[in-house]
Write a protein that holds these residues in place. Structure first.
Motif, PDB file in Angstrom:
ATOM      1  N   ALA A  18     -34.780  -1.149  -6.347  1.00 13.24           N
ATOM      2  CA  ALA A  18     -34.532   0.182  -5.794  1.00 13.24           C
ATOM      3  C   ALA A  18     -33.282   0.734  -6.478  1.00 13.24           C
ATOM      4  O   ALA A  18     -32.428  -0.024  -6.951  1.00 13.24           O
ATOM      5  CB  ALA A  18     -34.307   0.081  -4.290  1.00 13.24           C
ATOM      6  N   VAL A  19     -33.165   2.042  -6.547  1.00 15.67           N
ATOM      7  CA  VAL A  19     -31.975   2.689  -7.096  1.00 15.67           C
ATOM      8  C   VAL A  19     -31.365   3.524  -5.982  1.00 15.67           C
ATOM      9  O   VAL A  19     -31.998   4.450  -5.475  1.00 15.67           O
ATOM     10  CB  VAL A  19     -32.316   3.587  -8.311  1.00 15.67           C
ATOM     11  N   PHE A  20     -30.160   3.156  -5.564  1.00 16.15           N
ATOM     12  CA  PHE A  20     -29.474   3.862  -4.491  1.00 16.15           C
ATOM     13  C   PHE A  20     -28.239   4.561  -5.049  1.00 16.15           C
ATOM     14  O   PHE A  20     -27.405   3.934  -5.709  1.00 16.15           O
ATOM     15  CB  PHE A  20     -29.027   2.900  -3.386  1.00 16.15           C
ATOM     16  N   LEU A  21     -28.123   5.837  -4.779  1.00 12.80           N
ATOM     17  CA  LEU A  21     -26.913   6.587  -5.100  1.00 12.80           C
ATOM     18  C   LEU A  21     -25.909   6.306  -3.998  1.00 12.80           C
ATOM     19  O   LEU A  21     -26.212   6.503  -2.816  1.00 12.80           O
ATOM     20  CB  LEU A  21     -27.219   8.083  -5.183  1.00 12.80           C
ATOM     21  N   VAL A  22     -24.726   5.828  -4.371  1.00 14.49           N
ATOM     22  CA  VAL A  22     -23.742   5.406  -3.376  1.00 14.49           C
ATOM     23  C   VAL A  22     -22.404   6.079  -3.629  1.00 14.49           C
ATOM     24  O   VAL A  22     -22.118   6.533  -4.733  1.00 14.49           O
ATOM     25  CB  VAL A  22     -23.584   3.863  -3.368  1.00 14.49           C
ATOM     26  N   SER A  23     -21.594   6.109  -2.599  1.00 15.68           N
ATOM     27  CA  SER A  23     -20.282   6.737  -2.724  1.00 15.68           C
ATOM     28  C   SER A  23     -19.235   5.800  -3.309  1.00 15.68           C
ATOM     29  O   SER A  23     -18.263   6.263  -3.906  1.00 15.68           O
ATOM     30  CB  SER A  23     -19.816   7.258  -1.359  1.00 15.68           C
ATOM     31  N   ASP A  24     -19.418   4.480  -3.155  1.00 16.52           N
ATOM     32  CA  ASP A  24     -18.441   3.510  -3.645  1.00 16.52           C
ATOM     33  C   ASP A  24     -19.199   2.249  -4.056  1.00 16.52           C
ATOM     34  O   ASP A  24     -19.621   1.460  -3.207  1.00 16.52           O
ATOM     35  CB  ASP A  24     -17.442   3.207  -2.523  1.00 16.52           C
ATOM     36  N   VAL A  25     -19.366   2.056  -5.353  1.00 11.81           N
ATOM     37  CA  VAL A  25     -20.156   0.933  -5.878  1.00 11.81           C
ATOM     38  C   VAL A  25     -19.558  -0.396  -5.442  1.00 11.81           C
ATOM     39  O   VAL A  25     -20.281  -1.305  -5.021  1.00 11.81           O
ATOM     40  CB  VAL A  25     -20.276   1.016  -7.418  1.00 11.81           C
ATOM     41  N   ARG A  26     -18.265  -0.537  -5.529  1.00  9.96           N
ATOM     42  CA  ARG A  26     -17.622  -1.806  -5.179  1.00  9.96           C
ATOM     43  C   ARG A  26     -17.863  -2.144  -3.701  1.00  9.96           C
ATOM     44  O   ARG A  26     -18.256  -3.258  -3.366  1.00  9.96           O
ATOM     45  CB  ARG A  26     -16.123  -1.743  -5.476  1.00  9.96           C
ATOM     46  N   ARG A  27     -17.650  -1.182  -2.827  1.00 12.82           N
ATOM     47  CA  ARG A  27     -17.861  -1.402  -1.387  1.00 12.82           C
ATOM     48  C   ARG A  27     -19.310  -1.789  -1.112  1.00 12.82           C
ATOM     49  O   ARG A  27     -19.596  -2.738  -0.376  1.00 12.82           O
ATOM     50  CB  ARG A  27     -17.497  -0.148  -0.595  1.00 12.82           C
ATOM     51  N   SER A  28     -20.250  -1.086  -1.738  1.00 12.33           N
ATOM     52  CA  SER A  28     -21.668  -1.374  -1.517  1.00 12.33           C
ATOM     53  C   SER A  28     -22.046  -2.751  -2.041  1.00 12.33           C
ATOM     54  O   SER A  28     -22.717  -3.525  -1.355  1.00 12.33           O
ATOM     55  CB  SER A  28     -22.539  -0.310  -2.189  1.00 12.33           C
ATOM     56  N   ALA A  29     -21.611  -3.082  -3.256  1.00 11.84           N
ATOM     57  CA  ALA A  29     -21.943  -4.385  -3.844  1.00 11.84           C
ATOM     58  C   ALA A  29     -21.387  -5.522  -2.993  1.00 11.84           C
ATOM     59  O   ALA A  29     -22.062  -6.535  -2.770  1.00 11.84           O
ATOM     60  CB  ALA A  29     -21.410  -4.464  -5.275  1.00 11.84           C
ATOM     61  N   GLU A  30     -20.186  -5.358  -2.494  1.00 13.58           N
ATOM     62  CA  GLU A  30     -19.585  -6.401  -1.666  1.00 13.58           C
ATOM     63  C   GLU A  30     -20.309  -6.543  -0.337  1.00 13.58           C
ATOM     64  O   GLU A  30     -20.464  -7.652   0.180  1.00 13.58           O
ATOM     65  CB  GLU A  30     -18.097  -6.137  -1.478  1.00 13.58           C
ATOM     66  N   TYR A  31     -20.799  -5.438   0.231  1.00  9.76           N
ATOM     67  CA  TYR A  31     -21.596  -5.510   1.462  1.00  9.76           C
ATOM     68  C   TYR A  31     -22.897  -6.272   1.208  1.00  9.76           C
ATOM     69  O   TYR A  31     -23.268  -7.161   1.969  1.00  9.76           O
ATOM     70  CB  TYR A  31     -21.899  -4.105   1.990  1.00  9.76           C
TER      71      TYR A  31
ATOM     72  N   GLY B 273     -33.132 -13.367  -5.138  1.00 10.19           N
ATOM     73  CA  GLY B 273     -34.459 -13.777  -5.595  1.00 10.19           C
ATOM     74  C   GLY B 273     -34.930 -12.828  -6.681  1.00 10.19           C
ATOM     75  O   GLY B 273     -34.187 -12.524  -7.607  1.00 10.19           O
ATOM     76  N   VAL B 274     -36.160 -12.342  -6.564  1.00 12.50           N
ATOM     77  CA  VAL B 274     -36.695 -11.422  -7.566  1.00 12.50           C
ATOM     78  C   VAL B 274     -36.446  -9.960  -7.216  1.00 12.50           C
ATOM     79  O   VAL B 274     -36.829  -9.063  -7.963  1.00 12.50           O
ATOM     80  CB  VAL B 274     -38.213 -11.644  -7.793  1.00 12.50           C
ATOM     81  N   SER B 275     -35.804  -9.707  -6.081  1.00 17.76           N
ATOM     82  CA  SER B 275     -35.553  -8.325  -5.654  1.00 17.76           C
ATOM     83  C   SER B 275     -34.161  -7.881  -6.063  1.00 17.76           C
ATOM     84  O   SER B 275     -33.220  -8.672  -6.061  1.00 17.76           O
ATOM     85  CB  SER B 275     -35.705  -8.195  -4.145  1.00 17.76           C
ATOM     86  N   GLY B 276     -34.043  -6.616  -6.390  1.00 18.17           N
ATOM     87  CA  GLY B 276     -32.754  -6.077  -6.772  1.00 18.17           C
ATOM     88  C   GLY B 276     -32.548  -4.670  -6.261  1.00 18.17           C
ATOM     89  O   GLY B 276     -33.497  -3.975  -5.894  1.00 18.17           O
ATOM     90  N   VAL B 277     -31.296  -4.276  -6.234  1.00 12.51           N
ATOM     91  CA  VAL B 277     -30.911  -2.910  -5.898  1.00 12.51           C
ATOM     92  C   VAL B 277     -29.890  -2.473  -6.942  1.00 12.51           C
ATOM     93  O   VAL B 277     -28.888  -3.165  -7.166  1.00 12.51           O
ATOM     94  CB  VAL B 277     -30.307  -2.797  -4.485  1.00 12.51           C
TER      95      VAL B 277
ATOM     96  N   ASP C 147     -13.090   2.004 -13.806  1.00 14.76           N
ATOM     97  CA  ASP C 147     -12.465   1.833 -12.508  1.00 14.76           C
ATOM     98  C   ASP C 147     -12.192   3.199 -11.895  1.00 14.76           C
ATOM     99  O   ASP C 147     -11.382   3.954 -12.445  1.00 14.76           O
ATOM    100  CB  ASP C 147     -11.167   1.039 -12.651  1.00 14.76           C
ATOM    101  N   PRO C 148     -12.877   3.592 -10.841  1.00 13.45           N
ATOM    102  CA  PRO C 148     -13.800   2.767 -10.068  1.00 13.45           C
ATOM    103  C   PRO C 148     -15.129   2.583 -10.802  1.00 13.45           C
ATOM    104  O   PRO C 148     -15.521   3.426 -11.614  1.00 13.45           O
ATOM    105  CB  PRO C 148     -13.999   3.559  -8.779  1.00 13.45           C
ATOM    106  N   PRO C 149     -15.804   1.476 -10.527  1.00  9.05           N
ATOM    107  CA  PRO C 149     -17.080   1.231 -11.214  1.00  9.05           C
ATOM    108  C   PRO C 149     -18.128   2.269 -10.839  1.00  9.05           C
ATOM    109  O   PRO C 149     -18.099   2.844  -9.747  1.00  9.05           O
ATOM    110  CB  PRO C 149     -17.482  -0.164 -10.737  1.00  9.05           C
ATOM    111  N   SER C 150     -19.054   2.485 -11.767  1.00  8.61           N
ATOM    112  CA  SER C 150     -20.110   3.469 -11.517  1.00  8.61           C
ATOM    113  C   SER C 150     -21.492   2.844 -11.415  1.00  8.61           C
ATOM    114  O   SER C 150     -22.455   3.547 -11.103  1.00  8.61           O
ATOM    115  CB  SER C 150     -20.112   4.530 -12.622  1.00  8.61           C
ATOM    116  N   PHE C 151     -21.587   1.507 -11.647  1.00 10.85           N
ATOM    117  CA  PHE C 151     -22.909   0.883 -11.624  1.00 10.85           C
ATOM    118  C   PHE C 151     -22.782  -0.609 -11.365  1.00 10.85           C
ATOM    119  O   PHE C 151     -21.857  -1.265 -11.851  1.00 10.85           O
ATOM    120  CB  PHE C 151     -23.606   1.103 -12.975  1.00 10.85           C
TER     121      PHE C 151
END
Length: 139
Positions: free
Chosen positions: A11-24, A50-54, A40-44
C-alpha cells in the motif's frame, strides 16, 4: 510463454511524518524497515512484515499539514479500510499488537465471509484490517 507471478504488494500511504509512522509500524505492529530516504526529515520509507509492505511517503504542504485522504474520510465512514492484510493467525497478531500499544479501532470478530479480523489505526488515520480464514465444516 512464461507467465510472471505476483510476489507481493505494498500500500502507499501519504503521511505527515515518515519517521513517526515508520516507528509506529515497527514498534506497535511488528513491521521492520531498513532505512529512510529523502534527507531530514525523511520523505520515504518502506515498512514490511512478511510479504506485505506499506510505502510511507511524506506529503505535506509548507504548513506541515499532510494531504492525507483515508478511505474513511473519502466515504464519510471513519472505519473504512485503507489496506487489508491476510495473516496466518489473527488472534495471535491481535494479542501481539495490543501488547505493543497499537490503536485497535475494531476488535476481533468473525465475519459473514468466514474471516476472523481486527482493525488498527495508524498515526495519520489509516485503517488496516488484518484477517485470517475461519475453517468451516463443509456440508
Amino acid at each position: 510463454m512464461h507467465e510472471a507471478n505476483v510476489e507481493g504488494m505494498a500500500a502507499v500511504f501519504l503521511v505527515s511524518d515518515v519517521r513517526r509512522s515508520a516507528e509506529y509500524y515497527r514498534d506497535s505492529l511488528g513491521f521492520s524497515f531498513e532505512r529512510y530516504w529523502g534527507g531530514d526529515p525523511p520523505s520515504f520509507c518502506i515498512v514490511r512484515r512478511g510479504v506485505s509492505g506499506v510505502m510511507l511517503v511524506r506529503h505535506a504542504h509548507g504548513d506541515g499539514k499532510a494531504d492525507v485522504n483515508t478511505n474513511g474520510e473519502a466515504t464519510g465512514h471513519g472505519d473504512d479500510w485503507d489496506a487489508y492484510i491476510w495473516v496466518s493467525d489473527a488472534d495471535a497478531l491481535a494479542a501481539e499488537v495490543k501488547a505493543n500499544g497499537a490503536v485497535v479501532s475494531r476488535d476481533l470478530d468473525n465475519t459473514f465471509y468466514d474471516m476472523r479480523e481486527f482493525v488498527v489505526k495508524d498515526p495519520d488515520g489509516y485503517h488496516i484490517c488484518f484477517g485470517s480464514p475461519i475453517e468451516r465444516e463443509r456440508a
